[in-house]
Motif scaffolding. Structure first.
Motif, PDB file in Angstrom:
ATOM      1  N   GLY A   1     -11.618 -12.205  -0.784  1.00 30.52           N
ATOM      2  CA  GLY A   1     -12.120 -12.408  -2.125  1.00 30.52           C
ATOM      3  C   GLY A   1     -11.491 -12.371  -3.379  1.00 30.52           C
ATOM      4  N   LYS A   2     -11.768 -13.234  -4.488  1.00 32.27           N
ATOM      5  CA  LYS A   2     -11.408 -13.324  -5.613  1.00 32.27           C
ATOM      6  C   LYS A   2     -11.031 -12.019  -6.228  1.00 32.27           C
ATOM      7  CE  LYS A   2     -11.818 -16.311  -9.616  1.00 32.27           C
ATOM      8  NZ  LYS A   2     -12.631 -17.454 -10.292  1.00 32.27           N
ATOM      9  N   THR A   3      -9.766 -11.904  -6.511  1.00 28.91           N
ATOM     10  CA  THR A   3      -9.505 -10.563  -7.319  1.00 28.91           C
ATOM     11  C   THR A   3      -8.343 -10.688  -8.206  1.00 28.91           C
ATOM     12  OG1 THR A   3      -8.614  -8.254  -6.898  1.00 28.91           O
ATOM     13  CG2 THR A   3      -7.975 -10.067  -5.523  1.00 28.91           C
ATOM     14  N   LYS A   4      -8.199 -10.032  -9.410  1.00 28.92           N
ATOM     15  CA  LYS A   4      -7.142 -10.054 -10.206  1.00 28.92           C
ATOM     16  C   LYS A   4      -6.010  -9.150  -9.770  1.00 28.92           C
ATOM     17  CE  LYS A   4     -10.421 -10.580 -13.979  1.00 28.92           C
ATOM     18  NZ  LYS A   4     -11.108  -9.931 -15.314  1.00 28.92           N
ATOM     19  N   PHE A   5      -6.533  -8.329  -8.929  1.00 30.34           N
ATOM     20  CA  PHE A   5      -5.222  -7.203  -8.285  1.00 30.34           C
ATOM     21  C   PHE A   5      -4.955  -7.457  -6.882  1.00 30.34           C
ATOM     22  CE2 PHE A   5      -8.749  -5.630 -11.113  1.00 30.34           C
ATOM     23  CZ  PHE A   5      -7.847  -4.795 -11.978  1.00 30.34           C
ATOM     24  N   PRO A   6      -3.895  -7.041  -6.578  1.00 35.99           N
ATOM     25  CA  PRO A   6      -2.798  -7.619  -5.310  1.00 35.99           C
ATOM     26  C   PRO A   6      -3.945  -7.101  -4.231  1.00 35.99           C
ATOM     27  CG  PRO A   6      -1.515  -6.231  -6.915  1.00 35.99           C
ATOM     28  CD  PRO A   6      -2.766  -6.300  -7.559  1.00 35.99           C
ATOM     29  N   PRO A   7      -4.284  -7.868  -3.543  1.00 31.81           N
ATOM     30  CA  PRO A   7      -5.361  -7.641  -2.426  1.00 31.81           C
ATOM     31  C   PRO A   7      -4.670  -6.624  -1.407  1.00 31.81           C
ATOM     32  CG  PRO A   7      -4.633  -9.930  -2.159  1.00 31.81           C
ATOM     33  CD  PRO A   7      -4.068  -9.431  -3.513  1.00 31.81           C
ATOM     34  N   LYS A   8      -3.524  -7.069  -1.049  1.00 26.33           N
ATOM     35  CA  LYS A   8      -2.877  -5.896  -0.083  1.00 26.33           C
ATOM     36  C   LYS A   8      -2.947  -4.475  -0.539  1.00 26.33           C
ATOM     37  CE  LYS A   8       1.489  -5.289   2.304  1.00 26.33           C
ATOM     38  NZ  LYS A   8       3.003  -6.013   2.596  1.00 26.33           N
ATOM     39  N   LYS A   9      -2.556  -4.363  -1.815  1.00 22.85           N
ATOM     40  CA  LYS A   9      -2.753  -2.947  -2.192  1.00 22.85           C
ATOM     41  C   LYS A   9      -4.117  -2.066  -2.233  1.00 22.85           C
ATOM     42  CE  LYS A   9      -2.279  -0.176  -6.757  1.00 22.85           C
ATOM     43  NZ  LYS A   9      -1.928  -0.425  -8.168  1.00 22.85           N
ATOM     44  N   LEU A  10      -5.040  -3.102  -2.578  1.00 19.39           N
ATOM     45  CA  LEU A  10      -6.497  -2.611  -2.542  1.00 19.39           C
ATOM     46  C   LEU A  10      -6.910  -2.075  -1.030  1.00 19.39           C
ATOM     47  CD1 LEU A  10      -8.219  -5.066  -5.215  1.00 19.39           C
ATOM     48  CD2 LEU A  10      -7.231  -2.641  -5.436  1.00 19.39           C
ATOM     49  N   MET A  11      -6.441  -3.120  -0.119  1.00 19.52           N
ATOM     50  CA  MET A  11      -6.901  -2.894   1.364  1.00 19.52           C
ATOM     51  C   MET A  11      -6.170  -1.728   1.768  1.00 19.52           C
ATOM     52  SD  MET A  11      -6.750  -6.975   2.662  1.00 19.52           S
ATOM     53  CE  MET A  11      -7.311  -6.554   4.332  1.00 19.52           C
ATOM     54  N   LEU A  12      -4.977  -1.561   1.684  1.00 15.82           N
ATOM     55  CA  LEU A  12      -4.076  -0.421   2.249  1.00 15.82           C
ATOM     56  C   LEU A  12      -4.877   0.893   1.357  1.00 15.82           C
ATOM     57  CD1 LEU A  12      -0.418  -1.692   2.357  1.00 15.82           C
ATOM     58  CD2 LEU A  12      -2.016  -0.959   4.050  1.00 15.82           C
ATOM     59  N   ALA A  13      -5.282   0.948   0.162  1.00 17.27           N
ATOM     60  CA  ALA A  13      -5.711   2.002  -0.367  1.00 17.27           C
ATOM     61  C   ALA A  13      -7.099   2.624   0.364  1.00 17.27           C
ATOM     62  CB  ALA A  13      -6.167   1.682  -1.678  1.00 17.27           C
ATOM     63  N   TRP A  14      -7.883   1.546   0.615  1.00 21.40           N
ATOM     64  CA  TRP A  14      -9.154   1.918   1.557  1.00 21.40           C
ATOM     65  C   TRP A  14      -8.942   2.257   2.678  1.00 21.40           C
ATOM     66  CZ3 TRP A  14     -11.688  -0.241   5.630  1.00 21.40           C
ATOM     67  CH2 TRP A  14     -13.123   0.421   5.681  1.00 21.40           C
ATOM     68  N   LEU A  15      -8.000   1.875   3.604  1.00 22.88           N
ATOM     69  CA  LEU A  15      -7.810   2.195   4.880  1.00 22.88           C
ATOM     70  C   LEU A  15      -7.097   3.651   4.825  1.00 22.88           C
ATOM     71  CD1 LEU A  15      -6.179  -1.208   6.246  1.00 22.88           C
ATOM     72  CD2 LEU A  15      -8.224  -0.269   6.956  1.00 22.88           C
ATOM     73  N   GLN A  16      -6.228   3.705   3.931  1.00 26.94           N
ATOM     74  CA  GLN A  16      -5.850   5.129   3.817  1.00 26.94           C
ATOM     75  C   GLN A  16      -6.762   6.306   3.482  1.00 26.94           C
ATOM     76  OE1 GLN A  16      -2.796   4.259   0.888  1.00 26.94           O
ATOM     77  NE2 GLN A  16      -1.164   3.458   2.147  1.00 26.94           N
ATOM     78  N   ALA A  17      -7.675   5.825   2.622  1.00 33.39           N
ATOM     79  CA  ALA A  17      -8.784   6.774   2.321  1.00 33.39           C
ATOM     80  C   ALA A  17      -9.674   7.101   3.442  1.00 33.39           C
ATOM     81  CB  ALA A  17      -9.576   6.287   1.454  1.00 33.39           C
ATOM     82  N   VAL A  18     -10.070   6.318   4.334  1.00 28.98           N
ATOM     83  CA  VAL A  18     -10.998   6.363   5.363  1.00 28.98           C
ATOM     84  C   VAL A  18     -10.356   6.549   6.847  1.00 28.98           C
ATOM     85  CG1 VAL A  18     -12.322   4.653   4.349  1.00 28.98           C
ATOM     86  CG2 VAL A  18     -10.957   3.994   6.007  1.00 28.98           C
ATOM     87  N   ILE A  19      -9.082   6.383   7.178  1.00 28.74           N
ATOM     88  CA  ILE A  19      -8.444   6.809   8.248  1.00 28.74           C
ATOM     89  C   ILE A  19      -6.975   7.570   7.685  1.00 28.74           C
ATOM     90  CG2 ILE A  19      -9.558   5.403   9.918  1.00 28.74           C
ATOM     91  CD1 ILE A  19      -7.426   3.458   9.791  1.00 28.74           C
ATOM     92  N   PRO A  20      -7.180   8.796   7.246  1.00 30.20           N
ATOM     93  CA  PRO A  20      -5.939   9.139   6.542  1.00 30.20           C
ATOM     94  C   PRO A  20      -4.852   9.673   7.787  1.00 30.20           C
ATOM     95  CG  PRO A  20      -7.655  10.487   6.290  1.00 30.20           C
ATOM     96  CD  PRO A  20      -8.267   9.241   6.628  1.00 30.20           C
TER      97      PRO A  20
END
Length: 748
Positions: free
Chosen positions: A136-155
């Motif tokens: 997806g087109k994003t202004k933010f680092p995609p790796k950071k956003l993907m890791l944030a979601w994964l850390q939230a849903v499978i802590p």
């Protein structure tokens, strides 16, 4: 350098993949297989397959098909069967240009690299496409956003990367069970030593039950050489819009909201801050000003962020970033996922609430908002929308405490929404909003060409778009901006008058209430037929081809055409286009007389057209031994006359004053004079001889016979008159044969 650029470099290097240098080049094979699987997934249905990046992209055909599949459009003329490297480069260049036009920034990747099969550069290109069209087109680092979601849903899995944390297959099973609870609840009991079996089972389970495509092979996913980009590519399928992870997180947030607010997405639903504030309240947080919402969305969002911090939830985006209608869904989805471990608390509301955004209301387009009844009976709720001149009908659909409301405004301008409960406004009402014109309903016929100095009318029909101000701006090639006069005609039609004063490509902006309408800006080719120069069009000789020049190099872009007429009949003529829009025109006259030549540029007659030129069979000079040349026209270089004979003989002549003397002949001569070459019949009477007894004394009433020979004297008419002292003798017999004139005269 942005993160996407850094990742692009990593796609072509050993760095950043979580491996030591001892790993060799194994990661390249994994990345190549992953990217190739992703590419073939996009090419499904085209009949094309990629099996070797170094070969299959070299002609550009598959690359063009890939870009067209990703962009869901045709990108231009693709050469389906390139015959040489030049045509292959043309295909690749077409694909790279389409990618760049869609906002994908390519670093150090050129057409030659693709055609030459540079694997690491092709992998870099493939990653750019995955980053733009998959993650997806994003202004933010995609790796950071993907890791944030994964850390939230499978802590419990403590995810910190996309490589080694996934090799044993445990985290992947945990993610699958999060997306669909109960699909693999025993993931905690998996043996971490069964890496391959765990990964194989999880990948096939995700494919069968969740529809996650197998772009990474199990043996690669469990490999210590798994690279970041391959891991990100595969795991992105769990968290895209409308993915299994997307629906799972939305399901959890809906449960926390307890019907106090609605959520359909992780982007625009959050822009005004109302949803965030409601969510914070539902899990026991305190929100400043609740339940009253501020007209400033950023204030609401900041209040919600401040209320979540004491609960241990830190924001990923700022309030300003969350208010952006194009906010990246993954950042808000990750932020919302951190609320999932909190307990919902029942909110006691004494009054109903209303939710919905009114920043994008357009005339004749249905608008939706929601009223939460908060236990109130439907009969006690009344919804009212007032327009500038009349009330707008509102339809309502109740489902328990939720009331979906719909209205369609028919006029532009300021409106006001009121929601009453027991005849009193609920909190947040009235809501003032503006109904905008619908620019997509504007109809116009764009100009393709225009002529310097001539008025071109541009009509814009706004009848179906609503009220609004039309402004048309034309920007010249030199950068000058010209505002066109626009007149309202009738039935919503406006007419703009465009009178360009400069050749070249103009940019037209059609603005409606200060914003470009659909299809604007666009370009108009402006040309000037008066700048076309016709040269070398002069008199000529029947049966001889005449060539003249039509120079449109200064007149702008356009096609030159010509028509030649003689005595009402069209004469065939031929045009050859050269460099810089210069043409050579040729035709061959078939009869003497005046020829009319019409020249056009883009079907508009050029300045001076039609042109006239004369053609003749021959021209006679009555002087016996001289040819007059105007030295003012000829100049000092007129020192010879070239005779068009088989031998191409050059006869030197003497120029004396304005008279040229030469040997007597009758043939075509070239002189530096308008209308040349032409035919001159030159005669020499001194070469005419007269012989015979009839020239001596002849008795009366006796025939006097003599001959006149004109060999070598040139073309001319020979005639004989015989007179006595007083009268003209009428009785003369004349015979002409082979330049010999025989005469018999009878004296009386």
């Amino acid at each position: 350098m942005s993160e996407s650029d850094i990742i692009d470099i990593k796609a072509r290097s050993r760095e950043g993949r979580g491996l030591s240098q001892k790993a060799g080049e194994h990661w390249i094979e994994i990345q190549k297989n992953t990217f190739m699987n992703w590419v073939n997934l996009q090419l499904h249905g085209t009949g094309l397959v990629v099996s070797d990046f170094e070969i299959d992209f070299d002609d550009g055909v598959r690359l063009c098909a890939l870009v067209e599949a990703l962009q869901s459009r045709k990108i231009g003329r693709v050469i389906k069967k390139p015959l040489n490297q030049h045509q292959s480069l043309e295909n690749v260049t077409l694909a790279l240009r389409a990618i760049a036009e869609d906002g994908v920034r390519l670093v150090n990747i050129g057409s030659e690299d693709i055609v030459n099969g540079s694997l690491k550069l092709i992998l870099g290109l493939a990653w750019h496409l995955i980053l733009r069209y998959q993650i997806g087109k994003t202004k933010f680092p995609p790796k950071k956003l993907m890791l944030a979601w994964l850390q939230a849903v499978i802590p419990e899995c403590h995810i910190t990367n996309f490589t080694s944390d996934w090799n044993d297959g445990v985290a992947l099973h945990a993610l699958i069970d999060y997306c669909q609870p109960g699909l693999y609840p025993n993931w905690r009991q998996l043996s971490r030593s069964d890496r391959f079996e765990n990964c194989k089972d999880a990948i096939h389970l995700a494919n069968d039950k969740l529809g996650i495509p197998i772009v990474v092979r199990p043996e690669d996913f469990c490999s210590p050489h798994l690279d970041d980009l391959s891991g990100m590519t595969y795991l992105s399928y769990f968290m895209n819009v409308d993915s299994p992870g997307y629906f799972a997180t939305r399901r959890e947030i809906r449960a926390l909201l307890q019907n106090q607010a609605t959520i359909d997405n992780f982007s625009t639903d959050w822009n005004d801050g109302r949803l965030l504030c409601t969510l914070v309240k539902c899990v026991g947080g305190e929100v400043a000003g609740w339940p009253h919402m501020d007209a400033n969305h950023e204030v609401n969002l900041q209040n919600g962020i401040n209320g979540a911090r004491p609960l241990g939830i830190e924001p990923i985006f700022s309030a300003k970033e969350m208010a952006d209608p194009e906010v990246e869904h993954l950042g808000i989805m990750a932020y919302a996922a951190y609320f999932r471990n909190l307990k919902p608390i029942k909110i006691v509301q004494s009054r109903p609430t209303m939710s919905g955004s009114f920043d994008d209301v357009y005339v004749r387009q249905e608008k939706h908002f929601v009223v939460n009844g908060a236990g109130s009976s439907p009969s006690s709720i009344r919804v009212e929308v007032m327009g500038p001149t009349a009330a707008v009908p509102v339809s309502t659909q109740w489902d328990d405490d939720r009331c979906d409301c719909y209205f369609t405004p028919t006029e532009t301008g300021q409106h006001k929404l009121n929601v009453y409960c027991d005849d009193e406004n609920i909190p947040g009402c009235p809501v003032p909003f503006r109904v905008n014109s619908d620019r997509s309903k504007i109809v116009y016929q764009p100009l393709s060409t225009a002529v310097v100095g001539m008025n071109s009318e541009l009509k814009v029909d706004t009848l179906s778009a609503g009220q609004g101000e039309i402004r048309i701006e034309a920007t010249s090639p030199s950068g000058r901006v010209q505002t066109l006069p626009v007149m309202y005609q009738s039935d919503g039609v406006h007419a703009g008058n465009f009178v360009p004063n400069e050749v070249g490509e103009w940019t037209m902006n059609i603005l409606y209430d200060g914003e470009n309408i659909q299809g604007s800006p666009y370009t108009v080719n402006v040309f000037d037929p008066s700048l076309v120069r016709i040269t070398d069009l002069h008199a000529g000789k029947v049966g001889h081809e005449l060539k003249f020049q039509a120079d449109a190099s200064a007149a702008g872009e356009g096609a030159i055409t010509c028509e030649v007429y003689h005595e009402g009949e069209k004469v065939p003529c031929y045009l050859t286009r050269g460099m810089d829009n210069k043409y050579t025109v040729d035709f061959t006259p078939q009869g003497a007389g005046t020829y009319r030549v019409h020249a056009y540029m883009n079907d508009i007659e050029v300045k001076g057209s039609p042109f006239y030129t004369d053609f003749s069979e021959s021209a006679s000079i009555d002087m016996a031994t001289s040819l007059v040349v105007d030295s003012k026209v000829v100049g000092a270089e007129a020192t010879s006359i070239v005779h068009e004979e088989v031998t191409s003989e050059v006869v030197h002549v003497e120029v004396t004053s304005q008279v040229v003397h030469e040997e007597v002949t009758s043939e075509v001569v070239h002189v530096v004079e308008q209308g040349s070459p032409y035919t001159v019949d030159i005669i020499d009477s001194s070469r005419v001889t007269v012989t015979g007894e009839g020239l001596s004394l002849v008795p009366v009433n006796t025939p006097a016979v003599f001959k006149i020979e004109a060999h070598g004297a040139g073309g001319g008419k020979v005639d004989v008159d015989i007179t006595d002292v007083i009268t003209l003798l009428p009785n003369i017999e004349k015979h002409w044969h082979n330049n010999v004139f025989s005469c018999t005269a009878y004296s009386v």
